[in-house]
Design a protein around this motif. Sequence first.
Motif, PDB file in Angstrom:
ATOM      1  N   LEU A  19      34.692  95.310-130.261  1.00  0.00           N
ATOM      2  CA  LEU A  19      35.082  93.953-129.858  1.00  0.00           C
ATOM      3  C   LEU A  19      36.601  93.802-129.851  1.00  0.00           C
ATOM      4  O   LEU A  19      37.184  93.258-128.907  1.00  0.00           O
ATOM      5  N   ALA A  20      37.257  94.281-130.890  1.00  0.00           N
ATOM      6  CA  ALA A  20      38.712  94.185-130.972  1.00  0.00           C
ATOM      7  C   ALA A  20      39.369  94.943-129.826  1.00  0.00           C
ATOM      8  O   ALA A  20      40.367  94.493-129.249  1.00  0.00           O
ATOM      9  N   SER A  21      38.802  96.096-129.486  1.00  0.00           N
ATOM     10  CA  SER A  21      39.354  96.901-128.394  1.00  0.00           C
ATOM     11  C   SER A  21      39.252  96.173-127.058  1.00  0.00           C
ATOM     12  O   SER A  21      40.213  96.115-126.288  1.00  0.00           O
ATOM     13  N   LEU A  22      38.092  95.588-126.774  1.00  0.00           N
ATOM     14  CA  LEU A  22      37.875  94.918-125.487  1.00  0.00           C
ATOM     15  C   LEU A  22      38.688  93.636-125.378  1.00  0.00           C
ATOM     16  O   LEU A  22      39.222  93.311-124.310  1.00  0.00           O
ATOM     17  N   LEU A  23      38.789  92.887-126.472  1.00  0.00           N
ATOM     18  CA  LEU A  23      39.530  91.622-126.427  1.00  0.00           C
ATOM     19  C   LEU A  23      41.035  91.834-126.310  1.00  0.00           C
ATOM     20  O   LEU A  23      41.773  90.897-125.978  1.00  0.00           O
ATOM     21  N   ALA A  24      41.494  93.056-126.556  1.00  0.00           N
ATOM     22  CA  ALA A  24      42.927  93.335-126.471  1.00  0.00           C
ATOM     23  C   ALA A  24      43.402  93.468-125.026  1.00  0.00           C
ATOM     24  O   ALA A  24      44.600  93.378-124.764  1.00  0.00           O
ATOM     25  N   TYR A  25      42.464  93.674-124.084  1.00  0.00           N
ATOM     26  CA  TYR A  25      42.856  93.871-122.688  1.00  0.00           C
ATOM     27  C   TYR A  25      42.936  92.533-121.946  1.00  0.00           C
ATOM     28  O   TYR A  25      42.212  91.588-122.277  1.00  0.00           O
ATOM     29  N   PRO A  26      43.798  92.449-120.924  1.00  0.00           N
ATOM     30  CA  PRO A  26      43.881  91.214-120.130  1.00  0.00           C
ATOM     31  C   PRO A  26      42.531  90.857-119.517  1.00  0.00           C
ATOM     32  O   PRO A  26      41.724  91.737-119.195  1.00  0.00           O
ATOM     33  N   GLU A  27      42.300  89.560-119.330  1.00  0.00           N
ATOM     34  CA  GLU A  27      40.984  89.071-118.917  1.00  0.00           C
ATOM     35  C   GLU A  27      40.514  89.663-117.598  1.00  0.00           C
ATOM     36  O   GLU A  27      39.328  89.918-117.410  1.00  0.00           O
ATOM     37  N   HIS A  28      41.407  89.867-116.634  1.00  0.00           N
ATOM     38  CA  HIS A  28      41.012  90.313-115.305  1.00  0.00           C
ATOM     39  C   HIS A  28      41.150  91.823-115.116  1.00  0.00           C
ATOM     40  O   HIS A  28      41.175  92.303-113.991  1.00  0.00           O
ATOM     41  N   SER A  29      41.212  92.567-116.209  1.00  0.00           N
ATOM     42  CA  SER A  29      41.391  94.017-116.123  1.00  0.00           C
ATOM     43  C   SER A  29      40.065  94.748-116.290  1.00  0.00           C
ATOM     44  O   SER A  29      39.060  94.178-116.720  1.00  0.00           O
ATOM     45  N   ALA A  30      40.088  96.033-115.939  1.00  0.00           N
ATOM     46  CA  ALA A  30      38.898  96.867-116.118  1.00  0.00           C
ATOM     47  C   ALA A  30      38.514  96.964-117.587  1.00  0.00           C
ATOM     48  O   ALA A  30      37.331  96.988-117.938  1.00  0.00           O
ATOM     49  N   GLY A  31      39.532  97.036-118.465  1.00  0.00           N
ATOM     50  CA  GLY A  31      39.250  97.133-119.896  1.00  0.00           C
ATOM     51  C   GLY A  31      38.497  95.947-120.433  1.00  0.00           C
ATOM     52  O   GLY A  31      37.696  96.079-121.371  1.00  0.00           O
ATOM     53  N   ALA A  32      38.710  94.767-119.843  1.00  0.00           N
ATOM     54  CA  ALA A  32      38.057  93.558-120.338  1.00  0.00           C
ATOM     55  C   ALA A  32      36.584  93.495-119.956  1.00  0.00           C
ATOM     56  O   ALA A  32      35.798  92.818-120.622  1.00  0.00           O
ATOM     57  N   ILE A  33      36.183  94.186-118.885  1.00  0.00           N
ATOM     58  CA  ILE A  33      34.781  94.108-118.444  1.00  0.00           C
ATOM     59  C   ILE A  33      34.029  95.419-118.665  1.00  0.00           C
ATOM     60  O   ILE A  33      32.865  95.532-118.297  1.00  0.00           O
TER      61      ILE A  33
END
Length: 460
Positions: free
Chosen positions: A119-133
């Motif tokens: 969760l911490a890893s995913l929430l660290a990425y910008p909302e519209h990035s590949a990392g966020a989804i």
Amino acid sequence: MNAAVTETLPIAGFAAPALAATLSRAHIADIVEALNEHQPAYAAEVLLDLPKARAVDVLDQPELREPGAILKALPLERAVAFIQAMSSDRIADVFRNDLSEPERHRFVARLDHETKAALASLLAYPEHSAGAIMTTEFVSVPADWTVARTLDHVRTVERTRETVYAIYVLDPATGALQQAVALRRLISSEPGALVGSAAGLREPVSVSPLTDREEVARLFAKYNLLAVPVVDDGQRVLGIVTVDDVIDAMIAETTEDVHKLGGMEALGVPYREIGFLSMIRKRAGWLSVLLIGEMLTASVLQHYEGALEKAIVLTLFIPLIMSSGGNSGSQATSLIIRALALRELAPRDWWRVALRELPTGITLGVILGAIGFVRVVAWQKVGFYDYGEHWMLVAATVGAALLGIVTFGSLTGSMLPFIMTRLGFDPASASAPFVATLVDVSGLAIYFSIASLILSGTLL
């Protein structure tokens, strides 16, 4: 919703266990649709009466409304158990958009270490990035494994992975991504062969965690993918983006663009869920800006007040002139914004668009100008209206003004998205209402300037 489910759906206020029993064998989409018709507290009761796996599947669906409120209505321990069983990308989405900071902290304090880290890893990425989804639940194996061992591994971990359509082959020493193997090819390969032999020689398509989700969607369409790995600078796989997540992201992006094209801020939530004050805030800003812009039309009219007093007949065609220019500008803006979004055009192509829109605008202007000219002549000849002794000059003024305004509208509307992009704004912000307002003001100036040239010495 499935007809059978609809016929047996209990009415609001019916006992939650009865609804859970009715929905226990229904399709997940039908369960979500049914729960969306009820308050979060009631939906939480229904989830408690469903088997855990079914309840988790429901919470995993992006179509479920108010998932945060439903989780808050559950007993804390049950809510935490559900969260830990959900896909990591869905948990991140709910925490980011549906829970306040105190509520997030309340749940995070009870989560296991693995879920917290993901969760911490995913929430660290910008909302519209590949990392966020992306999801961190994927299947990967070392390159020195055999096909048979890999298939055994897939059977073991299948229930804990979001998708097993692709297996990612990693360098045994560095963990770097080497190949992506489709499950179909793996099944048809020799059991004793190395897993990489089933992949062929193609380089795997991958993205970085900061890649914009629109670019990810373009790769899915270009390469016909079901999933794409997200890798770091060392080519180690951080997670994967699946096609269903891309579809959900593109629906959200398209919704935002449609809202902006309508001359307002993107709502960010479904229409039924947004509060009254939030709705006013989202819509009032742009409406105020557009109103201030339209006030300039009064200034233009004041400037030509003398001409209007001498030739009242000119006022009859002001709505026609303004709407034609705004419509042509809105058409051009919509076409260019969509072409930019689909990568059919790049910002550097602005001059090609200008060279194309100029003759297009002139041709459209000639067509509309001819219609305007014929309209004045026809009304005069048939006797519907008397435009005075200089009616032919009035007709010529209307025709020439439409030619100029439609040409100007088409050129301006096509260039605004490029200007917005150059300034670092979303080109969708060059919305149709904004273009219409700009062309309205400019159109009046063009109209009266042409009228001054044609009618000078007669009506003016």
